[in-house]
Design a protein around this motif. Sequence first.
Motif, mmCIF file in Angstrom:
data_model
loop_
_atom_site.group_PDB
_atom_site.id
_atom_site.type_symbol
_atom_site.label_atom_id
_atom_site.label_comp_id
_atom_site.label_asym_id
_atom_site.label_seq_id
_atom_site.Cartn_x
_atom_site.Cartn_y
_atom_site.Cartn_z
ATOM 1 N N THR A 28 0.996 -1.470 0.277
ATOM 2 C CA THR A 28 -0.163 0.113 0.120
ATOM 3 C C THR A 28 1.148 1.428 -0.472
ATOM 4 N N ASN A 72 3.481 1.638 -9.698
ATOM 5 C CA ASN A 72 2.299 1.833 -9.210
ATOM 6 C C ASN A 72 1.194 2.220 -9.900
ATOM 7 N N GLU A 79 -6.860 -9.406 -11.599
ATOM 8 C CA GLU A 79 -7.433 -8.464 -11.077
ATOM 9 C C GLU A 79 -6.895 -7.502 -10.207
ATOM 10 N N LEU A 80 -5.262 -7.140 -10.080
ATOM 11 C CA LEU A 80 -4.868 -5.905 -9.479
ATOM 12 C C LEU A 80 -4.848 -5.215 -10.036
ATOM 13 N N ASN A 81 -5.648 -4.586 -9.392
ATOM 14 C CA ASN A 81 -4.229 -3.153 -10.299
ATOM 15 C C ASN A 81 -3.749 -1.740 -9.037
ATOM 16 N N GLU A 112 -5.327 1.791 -9.358
ATOM 17 C CA GLU A 112 -6.783 2.059 -9.446
ATOM 18 C C GLU A 112 -7.043 2.167 -7.256
ATOM 19 N N GLU A 113 -6.072 1.066 -7.073
ATOM 20 C CA GLU A 113 -6.457 0.153 -5.504
ATOM 21 C C GLU A 113 -5.328 1.131 -4.850
ATOM 22 N N ASP A 114 -4.455 2.022 -5.491
ATOM 23 C CA ASP A 114 -3.417 2.897 -4.984
ATOM 24 C C ASP A 114 -2.354 2.002 -3.297
ATOM 25 N N LEU A 115 -1.695 1.233 -4.741
ATOM 26 C CA LEU A 115 -0.726 -0.174 -4.507
ATOM 27 C C LEU A 115 0.045 0.821 -5.887
#
Length: 388
Positions: free
Chosen positions: A185, A340, A346-348, A351-354
């Motif tokens: 994160t 980033n 399915e992990l973006n 979009e997911e602020d990672l």
Amino acid sequence: MNKELLKLLDSINQKKQQVQQLAAEDKLDEAKTAKEELKNLQDRFDLLKDLEDQALEGMQQKINDGTATPVQKKDAVKEFADAARAGFRVTNSMSEGAPADGGYTVPEDIQTKINEYRESKASLIDLVDVESVTTNKGSRTFKKRSQQTGFTKVGEGGKIGAKATPQFERMSYEIDKYAGYFPVTNELLDDSDANVTGTLISWIGDESRVTRNKIILGVIGQKTKTVIAGLDDIKKALNVTLGSAFKSTSKIVTNDDGLQYLDTLKDQNGRDMLQPNPSDPAKLQLRAGATIVPIVVIPNSDLPSDTATAGKRKIPLIIGDLKEGIKFFDRKQLSIMTSNVAAIGELNAFEEDLTLFRAIEREDCQPKDTEAFVNGELTIDETTPAGE
């Protein structure tokens, strides 16, 4: 103290233990030879230490005279954390050896921290022969083991017969790539330097440790398992299977279950056969008849027992010298890249602020001499207390 002196000091301590063990086994001639080697190591250490001390005295004199130029030491931890926040897209000295596409190679001092973390866990890498290589494939040549028969008696004027010459074989290696990605994160990356480096180092370092353990165990597992029914089979493995070539440098590598079993063994007088090493009480050794063999315990989580058969627990007992038995080729290319905005399944990340960290290391492991170790397995009936 520099790295060469530390390496010498480690060799001196190992040689001392060898002398003590040879003396305990009443191998006096071998003990005397080892003692002479110990003296030579100590003399070399003393000589190099004196030179280092003289250099330090000279530097201190310059400091006292005010002629020394102060050097601003970089804070590698802070630089590593800053590089992580910047996505490792850096051009300073910490990126030496980084791929041209913007990757990042972990600097030597941070890499050392990862190694220390590996050693604080259960790592098999210290038990095998590790060689650093600079190419992705190669080979090593070994003389084949063979039984020589000696010369043949020849009468006067008789013909002399031909004898067999040494034969050779090659062990080839080809570096493979091992990798994984880790989502982090962006809130974590905004934390303190210590939190960033501590999390990333422990995270990636532990993955690397587990990877290397699995590779080494995979090579050990290529050898057919030998049934170990009790102490007599351990003695046979040491005295006969391994014999004089490897017995003196052999260890028993087992897990927590194996330690529990060995800890129940007693001699005819009721004394425990598993004892701490007098010269290093933190280490254990087993008195197997006339032989004293060191014990290396790997947690069940890293070296699990086989419990597939109901009521049976099959415990690994790897007996021998794994430095002679297993060769690990280390390409030393632990590298990290980040993004980033990448999307994986399915992990973006955007979009997911990672931030996604991708770690890659390159290595290979091959059998070096399978006669140097026994892939033993001890079966315990779980309805019967161990040791009965």
